[in-house]
Design a protein around this motif. Structure first.
Motif, PDB file in Angstrom:
ATOM      1  N   THR A  17       0.828  -1.201   0.000  1.00 24.36           N
ATOM      2  CA  THR A  17       0.000   0.000   0.000  1.00 24.36           C
ATOM      3  C   THR A  17       0.860   1.247   0.000  1.00 24.36           C
ATOM      4  O   THR A  17       0.449   2.293  -0.478  1.00 24.36           O
ATOM      5  N   GLY A  18       2.071   1.167   0.485  1.00 22.56           N
ATOM      6  CA  GLY A  18       2.984   2.304   0.470  1.00 22.56           C
ATOM      7  C   GLY A  18       3.553   2.586  -0.905  1.00 22.56           C
ATOM      8  O   GLY A  18       4.134   3.635  -1.140  1.00 22.56           O
ATOM      9  N   CYS A  19       3.400   1.670  -1.841  1.00 24.97           N
ATOM     10  CA  CYS A  19       3.956   1.831  -3.187  1.00 24.97           C
ATOM     11  C   CYS A  19       2.934   2.372  -4.182  1.00 24.97           C
ATOM     12  O   CYS A  19       3.143   2.306  -5.372  1.00 24.97           O
ATOM     13  N   THR A  20       1.826   2.879  -3.719  1.00 24.95           N
ATOM     14  CA  THR A  20       0.815   3.448  -4.590  1.00 24.95           C
ATOM     15  C   THR A  20       1.327   4.758  -5.167  1.00 24.95           C
ATOM     16  O   THR A  20       1.841   5.593  -4.452  1.00 24.95           O
ATOM     17  N   TYR A  21       1.195   4.905  -6.470  1.00 24.65           N
ATOM     18  CA  TYR A  21       1.614   6.131  -7.128  1.00 24.65           C
ATOM     19  C   TYR A  21       0.472   7.130  -7.043  1.00 24.65           C
ATOM     20  O   TYR A  21      -0.540   6.976  -7.703  1.00 24.65           O
ATOM     21  N   GLU A  22       0.630   8.154  -6.202  1.00 29.09           N
ATOM     22  CA  GLU A  22      -0.419   9.148  -6.007  1.00 29.09           C
ATOM     23  C   GLU A  22       0.205  10.531  -5.993  1.00 29.09           C
ATOM     24  O   GLU A  22       1.289  10.733  -5.453  1.00 29.09           O
ATOM     25  N   TYR A  23      -0.504  11.516  -6.588  1.00 29.24           N
ATOM     26  CA  TYR A  23       0.018  12.871  -6.655  1.00 29.24           C
ATOM     27  C   TYR A  23       0.002  13.534  -5.282  1.00 29.24           C
ATOM     28  O   TYR A  23      -1.024  13.569  -4.609  1.00 29.24           O
ATOM     29  N   THR A  24       1.147  14.029  -4.879  1.00 30.21           N
ATOM     30  CA  THR A  24       1.271  14.914  -3.725  1.00 30.21           C
ATOM     31  C   THR A  24       2.362  15.913  -4.057  1.00 30.21           C
ATOM     32  O   THR A  24       3.413  15.540  -4.587  1.00 30.21           O
ATOM     33  N   GLU A  25       2.111  17.180  -3.795  1.00 34.55           N
ATOM     34  CA  GLU A  25       3.100  18.200  -4.133  1.00 34.55           C
ATOM     35  C   GLU A  25       4.364  18.064  -3.294  1.00 34.55           C
ATOM     36  O   GLU A  25       5.434  18.488  -3.713  1.00 34.55           O
ATOM     37  N   GLU A  26       4.271  17.429  -2.120  1.00 35.24           N
ATOM     38  CA  GLU A  26       5.433  17.264  -1.251  1.00 35.24           C
ATOM     39  C   GLU A  26       6.478  16.314  -1.838  1.00 35.24           C
ATOM     40  O   GLU A  26       7.643  16.380  -1.477  1.00 35.24           O
ATOM     41  N   ASP A  27       6.057  15.405  -2.731  1.00 35.60           N
ATOM     42  CA  ASP A  27       6.994  14.446  -3.299  1.00 35.60           C
ATOM     43  C   ASP A  27       7.958  15.084  -4.297  1.00 35.60           C
ATOM     44  O   ASP A  27       8.981  14.513  -4.629  1.00 35.60           O
ATOM     45  N   GLY A  28       7.616  16.240  -4.800  1.00 32.04           N
ATOM     46  CA  GLY A  28       8.507  16.954  -5.705  1.00 32.04           C
ATOM     47  C   GLY A  28       8.342  16.556  -7.166  1.00 32.04           C
ATOM     48  O   GLY A  28       7.414  15.850  -7.545  1.00 32.04           O
ATOM     49  N   ARG A  30      10.536  15.848 -11.154  1.00 32.17           N
ATOM     50  CA  ARG A  30      11.750  15.434 -11.854  1.00 32.17           C
ATOM     51  C   ARG A  30      11.606  15.808 -13.319  1.00 32.17           C
ATOM     52  O   ARG A  30      10.548  16.262 -13.747  1.00 32.17           O
ATOM     53  N   MET A  31      12.663  15.598 -14.081  1.00 28.67           N
ATOM     54  CA  MET A  31      12.635  15.923 -15.507  1.00 28.67           C
ATOM     55  C   MET A  31      11.811  14.883 -16.270  1.00 28.67           C
ATOM     56  O   MET A  31      11.883  13.689 -15.977  1.00 28.67           O
ATOM     57  N   ALA A  32      11.068  15.337 -17.245  1.00 30.23           N
ATOM     58  CA  ALA A  32      10.338  14.425 -18.124  1.00 30.23           C
ATOM     59  C   ALA A  32      11.337  13.648 -18.966  1.00 30.23           C
ATOM     60  O   ALA A  32      12.405  14.161 -19.310  1.00 30.23           O
ATOM     61  N   VAL A  33      11.001  12.425 -19.325  1.00 30.38           N
ATOM     62  CA  VAL A  33      11.918  11.609 -20.113  1.00 30.38           C
ATOM     63  C   VAL A  33      12.125  12.162 -21.516  1.00 30.38           C
ATOM     64  O   VAL A  33      13.146  11.886 -22.140  1.00 30.38           O
ATOM     65  N   ILE A  34      11.199  12.966 -22.008  1.00 26.57           N
ATOM     66  CA  ILE A  34      11.315  13.474 -23.372  1.00 26.57           C
ATOM     67  C   ILE A  34      11.917  14.874 -23.448  1.00 26.57           C
ATOM     68  O   ILE A  34      12.310  15.317 -24.520  1.00 26.57           O
ATOM     69  N   ASN A  35      11.973  15.578 -22.317  1.00 25.08           N
ATOM     70  CA  ASN A  35      12.529  16.925 -22.303  1.00 25.08           C
ATOM     71  C   ASN A  35      13.041  17.212 -20.900  1.00 25.08           C
ATOM     72  O   ASN A  35      12.250  17.299 -19.958  1.00 25.08           O
ATOM     73  N   GLU A  36      14.350  17.354 -20.759  1.00 19.24           N
ATOM     74  CA  GLU A  36      14.967  17.526 -19.449  1.00 19.24           C
ATOM     75  C   GLU A  36      14.545  18.810 -18.750  1.00 19.24           C
ATOM     76  O   GLU A  36      14.711  18.937 -17.552  1.00 19.24           O
ATOM     77  N   GLY A  37      13.978  19.758 -19.468  1.00 15.76           N
ATOM     78  CA  GLY A  37      13.577  21.016 -18.867  1.00 15.76           C
ATOM     79  C   GLY A  37      12.121  21.094 -18.461  1.00 15.76           C
ATOM     80  O   GLY A  37      11.668  22.111 -17.973  1.00 15.76           O
ATOM     81  N   TYR A  45       4.356   7.177 -12.714  1.00 15.90           N
ATOM     82  CA  TYR A  45       4.787   5.909 -13.296  1.00 15.90           C
ATOM     83  C   TYR A  45       4.665   5.993 -14.813  1.00 15.90           C
ATOM     84  O   TYR A  45       3.591   6.277 -15.338  1.00 15.90           O
ATOM     85  N   GLU A  46       5.757   5.757 -15.509  1.00 17.66           N
ATOM     86  CA  GLU A  46       5.748   5.884 -16.960  1.00 17.66           C
ATOM     87  C   GLU A  46       5.079   4.685 -17.619  1.00 17.66           C
ATOM     88  O   GLU A  46       5.356   3.538 -17.293  1.00 17.66           O
ATOM     89  N   LEU A  47       4.178   4.996 -18.554  1.00 21.82           N
ATOM     90  CA  LEU A  47       3.481   3.985 -19.336  1.00 21.82           C
ATOM     91  C   LEU A  47       3.983   4.036 -20.777  1.00 21.82           C
ATOM     92  O   LEU A  47       4.789   4.892 -21.138  1.00 21.82           O
ATOM     93  N   ARG A  48       3.466   3.178 -21.614  1.00 21.08           N
ATOM     94  CA  ARG A  48       3.815   3.212 -23.029  1.00 21.08           C
ATOM     95  C   ARG A  48       3.226   4.486 -23.635  1.00 21.08           C
ATOM     96  O   ARG A  48       2.019   4.723 -23.547  1.00 21.08           O
ATOM     97  N   GLU A  80       1.961  25.667 -11.355  1.00 20.80           N
ATOM     98  CA  GLU A  80       2.918  26.632 -10.799  1.00 20.80           C
ATOM     99  C   GLU A  80       4.352  26.115 -10.915  1.00 20.80           C
ATOM    100  O   GLU A  80       5.274  26.878 -11.202  1.00 20.80           O
ATOM    101  N   GLU A  81       4.538  24.825 -10.703  1.00 20.45           N
ATOM    102  CA  GLU A  81       5.884  24.235 -10.806  1.00 20.45           C
ATOM    103  C   GLU A  81       6.405  24.316 -12.246  1.00 20.45           C
ATOM    104  O   GLU A  81       7.574  24.613 -12.477  1.00 20.45           O
ATOM    105  N   ILE A  82       5.535  24.078 -13.207  1.00 20.04           N
ATOM    106  CA  ILE A  82       5.931  24.186 -14.621  1.00 20.04           C
ATOM    107  C   ILE A  82       6.410  25.604 -14.901  1.00 20.04           C
ATOM    108  O   ILE A  82       7.433  25.807 -15.555  1.00 20.04           O
ATOM    109  N   GLN A  83       5.716  26.603 -14.371  1.00 19.93           N
ATOM    110  CA  GLN A  83       6.136  28.000 -14.556  1.00 19.93           C
ATOM    111  C   GLN A  83       7.450  28.279 -13.846  1.00 19.93           C
ATOM    112  O   GLN A  83       8.301  29.005 -14.364  1.00 19.93           O
ATOM    113  N   ARG A  84       7.654  27.677 -12.659  1.00 17.73           N
ATOM    114  CA  ARG A  84       8.930  27.861 -11.946  1.00 17.73           C
ATOM    115  C   ARG A  84      10.104  27.309 -12.751  1.00 17.73           C
ATOM    116  O   ARG A  84      11.216  27.775 -12.619  1.00 17.73           O
TER     117      ARG A  84
END
Length: 128
Positions: A17-28, A30-37, A45-48, A80-84
């Motif tokens: 149950t601790g491995c559930t992928y859920e959105y929380t702003e506290e988790d921070g 990372r860079m997208a796999v297709i564009n580092e910026g 979790y990345e899908l096809r 807001e994070e995207i704008q930052r």
């Protein structure tokens, strides 16, 4: 022996149950796999990805519980994070739950759905 088995099962249940992928702003983020910026939530979790077209150079698809509601509205903190990270939303180009962002001549598209989102790097030949 029985106590050990029950303890192991309880531990496994807590671990899973601790491995559930859920959105929380506290988790921070990372860079997208297709564009580092371009940021994506760190625990997504990345899908096809979707196939690329003449309008789309690269694509990535992610699964993340709570990233969008029924109407595809993204969390305000994510926008807001995207704008930052230096991206400017092209609000006049938004169509429903499809958001466009521009930075240094690159255009990214973000499509939010309930528990799933897509990030696309748009072709330089695209006319918005």
């Amino acid at each position: 022996m029985r106590r050990l088995l029950i303890s192991m099962l309880l531990f496994a249940a807590v671990l899973l149950t601790g491995c559930t992928y859920e959105y929380t702003e506290e988790d921070g983020y990372r860079m997208a796999v297709i564009n580092e910026g371009f940021p994506v939530p760190k625990n997504a979790y990345e899908l096809r990805p979707e196939d690329c077209t003449t309008e789309i150079t690269k694509s990535a698809k992610y699964k993340l519980k709570g990233i969008g509601d029924e109407e595809g509205t993204p969390p305000e903190h994510y926008l807001e994070e995207i704008q930052r990270w230096g991206w400017t939303e092209l609000e006049d180009k938004r169509v429903g739950h499809v958001h466009y962002f521009e930075k240094e001549g690159k255009i990214m598209s973000l499509i939010i759905q309930k528990n799933v989102f897509d990030v696309f790097e748009m072709s330089e030949h695209l006319e918005l």
